[in-house]
Scaffold this motif. Structure first.
Motif, PDB file in Angstrom:
ATOM      1  N   ASP A 478      42.330  34.138  44.670  1.00 44.98           N
ATOM      2  CA  ASP A 478      42.743  34.431  43.292  1.00 44.98           C
ATOM      3  C   ASP A 478      42.802  35.931  43.120  1.00 44.98           C
ATOM      4  O   ASP A 478      42.362  36.698  43.985  1.00 44.98           O
ATOM      5  CB  ASP A 478      41.745  33.818  42.299  1.00 44.98           C
ATOM      6  CG  ASP A 478      40.341  34.379  42.444  1.00 44.98           C
ATOM      7  OD1 ASP A 478      40.125  35.548  42.072  1.00 44.98           O
ATOM      8  OD2 ASP A 478      39.448  33.646  42.948  1.00 44.98           O
ATOM      9  N   HIS A 479      43.335  36.352  42.002  1.00 46.64           N
ATOM     10  CA  HIS A 479      43.393  37.765  41.644  1.00 46.64           C
ATOM     11  C   HIS A 479      42.604  37.979  40.353  1.00 46.64           C
ATOM     12  O   HIS A 479      43.079  38.637  39.419  1.00 46.64           O
ATOM     13  CB  HIS A 479      44.839  38.231  41.506  1.00 46.64           C
ATOM     14  CG  HIS A 479      45.623  38.140  42.776  1.00 46.64           C
ATOM     15  ND1 HIS A 479      46.456  37.093  43.065  1.00 46.64           N
ATOM     16  CD2 HIS A 479      45.655  38.958  43.862  1.00 46.64           C
ATOM     17  CE1 HIS A 479      46.999  37.263  44.259  1.00 46.64           C
ATOM     18  NE2 HIS A 479      46.526  38.391  44.780  1.00 46.64           N
ATOM     19  N   GLY A 480      41.426  37.402  40.355  1.00 48.70           N
ATOM     20  CA  GLY A 480      40.588  37.474  39.167  1.00 48.70           C
ATOM     21  C   GLY A 480      39.611  38.627  39.210  1.00 48.70           C
ATOM     22  O   GLY A 480      39.881  39.678  39.815  1.00 48.70           O
ATOM     23  N   CYS A 481      38.433  38.407  38.598  1.00 46.36           N
ATOM     24  CA  CYS A 481      37.444  39.476  38.467  1.00 46.36           C
ATOM     25  C   CYS A 481      36.635  39.699  39.737  1.00 46.36           C
ATOM     26  O   CYS A 481      35.904  40.677  39.852  1.00 46.36           O
ATOM     27  CB  CYS A 481      36.510  39.163  37.302  1.00 46.36           C
ATOM     28  SG  CYS A 481      35.584  37.620  37.506  1.00 46.36           S
ATOM     29  N   GLY A 482      36.734  38.768  40.695  1.00 47.65           N
ATOM     30  CA  GLY A 482      35.995  38.923  41.944  1.00 47.65           C
ATOM     31  C   GLY A 482      34.518  38.627  41.780  1.00 47.65           C
ATOM     32  O   GLY A 482      34.030  38.264  40.711  1.00 47.65           O
ATOM     33  N   VAL A 483      33.775  38.799  42.887  1.00 47.54           N
ATOM     34  CA  VAL A 483      32.326  38.555  42.906  1.00 47.54           C
ATOM     35  C   VAL A 483      31.613  39.866  42.632  1.00 47.54           C
ATOM     36  O   VAL A 483      31.929  40.886  43.256  1.00 47.54           O
ATOM     37  CB  VAL A 483      31.883  37.974  44.267  1.00 47.54           C
ATOM     38  CG1 VAL A 483      30.366  37.801  44.304  1.00 47.54           C
ATOM     39  CG2 VAL A 483      32.585  36.662  44.520  1.00 47.54           C
TER      40      VAL A 483
END
Length: 556
Positions: A478-483
């Protein structure tokens, strides 16, 4: 026949029963100690008095016979020489402990007496016929000098004829003083022993109080009954072990799930390793709390929890609860299906309302050709997605999951892309459809959440699923907020979540994924997905490499 208690006795027993148990123990021990000390003192006193009486009698008789056999005494009696007998008696008294000696003739007429005024009078306390027989005897009574114990023996001449009698006495008052000289120190010793027993009784009562944690026996009995009822009523299997790994308690459901025979008492005290295999969950680091761990007990796959039992700083053991994983899997499958149905219905309802609004507007505008084209296009898109999923994924539960996730992504304003070439013809060994779907579904849900948290992302989630090689590969990017930085491998631990601001999140999704994957000997990797976001990769061997107790390996 039972003897009824008097009212005073009943009140006394009732009062005694109301006392605290340690105090009752102390009073009973004190009473027993006092009775024993008193009985021992009485026995020793009687024994000493008997010994002292025999000793005095023997000593008096021996001394009397020695005096009677003295040549000077024989000569003095024969000649009725009172002065000579007095001189001899005075000389003997200086080196002896007897109180007095009286010497008489063959008719028991005194030839010598400590009191000269008594000379010439008959001797008292004589035994009739004893002189004629030449008999020695012992007698106690009050004589001319006082209450005394007397030894009387005849005096024989050189022809063996009785010519007189010697009476040697010990005053009873003197014997009593000897008795007191012995009994008084002994009484002091007994008092000291009683005080020591009193102290030991108090210490023992205090020890009982500590061991019973201040509870009364009836309270302990109630706690035991409650524990037995609790163990029997809990649906999960429960086993308690001590620090050495011996079973201290086991309930019926644990025996049923582990295939153990009843009754449960036969298993108490048995080493857990002789009853459950493998037993590492019961014996390794039992002081550590463990929760929702997937294990295998006697061939049964279970989800187990463990908690330590402590008394202050002392480790008493651990209690292990477990439930069949099949039951959890069934419940999980039902909940997963319901969740999928709800998500699908929500998405379809949302899309249906928008679609119906569009159709209503086009119909009112009399755009009939456009309406027909829209209906055909939507139906064709849905059918193409269904056909594609059916062709690529043989497992219908996985295919249904992906169809629902595509609809859910569209509702959330996201786009779920299944990478070309994805396929699944065979599930990995050791995982059923529900567990495999749980792995894929949790990874996609996390990707949806991460994408929604990053407004700068492209809202695209990519899924690659393939079983072409020796491993089943699952990749979700995904291209979200990451870990967040610093979580690393800890993201797979129970209770760890990236959604820290949401109280309802418990960090269970990735933990369950890691449990399923680790059980099959698989590996999970976590990487950054440029330019932003995260890429989770799962590699699960098609052939199971380790058993359910194999350790989990995570790379980041």
């Amino acid at each position: 026949m039972e003897v009824p208690l008097l009212p005073q006795q009943a009140k006394g027993f009732a009062f005694f029963r109301r006392l605290a148990f340690p105090l009752r123990i102390f009073l009973l021990l004190l009473l027993i100690s006092t009775v024993l000390v008193a009985a021992l003192g009485q026995y020793l006193s009687a024994s000493f008095e008997d010994y002292l009486t025999r000793h005095v009698r023997d000593m008096a008789m021996n001394q009397a016979k020695i005096i009677a056999s003295n040549d000077s005494v024989v000569e003095g009696v024969k000649n009725r020489d009172s002065a000579r007998l007095a001189a001899i008696a005075h000389k003997l008294a200086d080196g002896s402990d007897f109180d007095y000696v009286v010497i008489g003739d063959r008719h028991s007429i005194r030839l010598y007496h400590p009191n000269p005024a008594k000379i010439g009078y008959p001797m008292q306390w004589t035994k009739p016929g004893a002189m004629e027989k030449g008999e020695s005897y012992f007698i106690t009574g009050k004589g001319s000098i006082g209450m005394a114990m007397r030894a009387k023996t005849p005096v024989f001449d050189e022809h063996g004829q009785v010519i007189g009698v010697v009476s040697l006495g010990y005053l009873v008052s003197k014997i009593d003083s000897w008795r007191l000289d012995f009994l008084l120190p002994m009484a002091g010793v007994f008092v000291l022993i009683l005080i020591i027993l009193l102290l030991l009784s108090w210490l023992f009562a205090a020890h009982i109080r500590r061991q019973m944690m201040g509870m009364e026996p009836r309270q302990i009995a109630r706690v035991v009954r409650q524990q037995e009822a609790l163990f029997g009523s809990v649906f999960e299997g429960l086993i308690a072990v001590d620090p050495e790994g011996h079973i201290t308690a086991i309930n019926r459901n644990a025996r049923r799930m582990l295939g153990l025979a009843s009754p449960g008492r036969q298993w108490l005290g048995q080493p857990i390793c002789d009853v459950v295999q493998p037993c590492s969950f019961f014996t390794d680091k039992i002081a550590e709390k463990r929760q929702d761990v997937i294990c295998t007990f006697n061939g049964l796959s279970v989800i187990a929890n463990r908690g330590a039992i402590r008394s202050g700083n002392e480790m008493l053991g651990a209690i292990i609860s477990f439930r069949s994983k099949d039951e959890i899997s069934t419940l999980n499958a039902q909940l997963t299906q319901i969740k999928q149905y709800v998500e699908s219905l929500r998405a379809l309802r949302h899309e249906h309302l928008n679609w119906m609004s569009t159709l209503s507007g086009l119909l009112q505008m009399k755009e009939y050709d456009r309406v027909l084209e829209m209906v055909k296009g939507e139906s064709q898109a849905q059918q193409e997605l269904i056909d594609s999923l059916r062709a690529s994924f043989d497992d219908r539960q996985v295919a249904g999951l992906l169809f629902g996730k595509v609809q859910r992504a569209r509702e959330l304003g996201l786009s779920l892309k299944i990478v070309e070439g994805s396929q699944l013809q065979q599930l990995p060994a050791g995982l059923d459809s529900t567990e495999f779907a749980a792995i894929v579904g949790n990874l996609l849900d996390n990707a949806f959440e991460a994408s929604l948290r990053n407004p700068q992302g492209d809202n695209i989630i990519e899924l690659y699923l393939s079983d072409e090689g020796p491993e089943v590969i699952i990749e979700v990017g995904d291209h979200g907020c990451g870990v967040p930085v610093g979580l690393g491998d800890a993201i797979f631990d129970q209770g760890v979540s990236t959604k820290r601001d949401e109280a309802s999140e418990h960090g269970i999704g990735l933990y369950l994924i890691s449990s399923y994957v680790g059980r099959c000997g698989g590996v999970i990797t976590l990487e950054d997905n440029a330019p932003c976001g995260a890429l989770f990769s799962v590699f699960i061997p098609k052939v199971k490499l380790t058993d359910a107790t194999a350790s989990h390996d995570f790379d980041s």
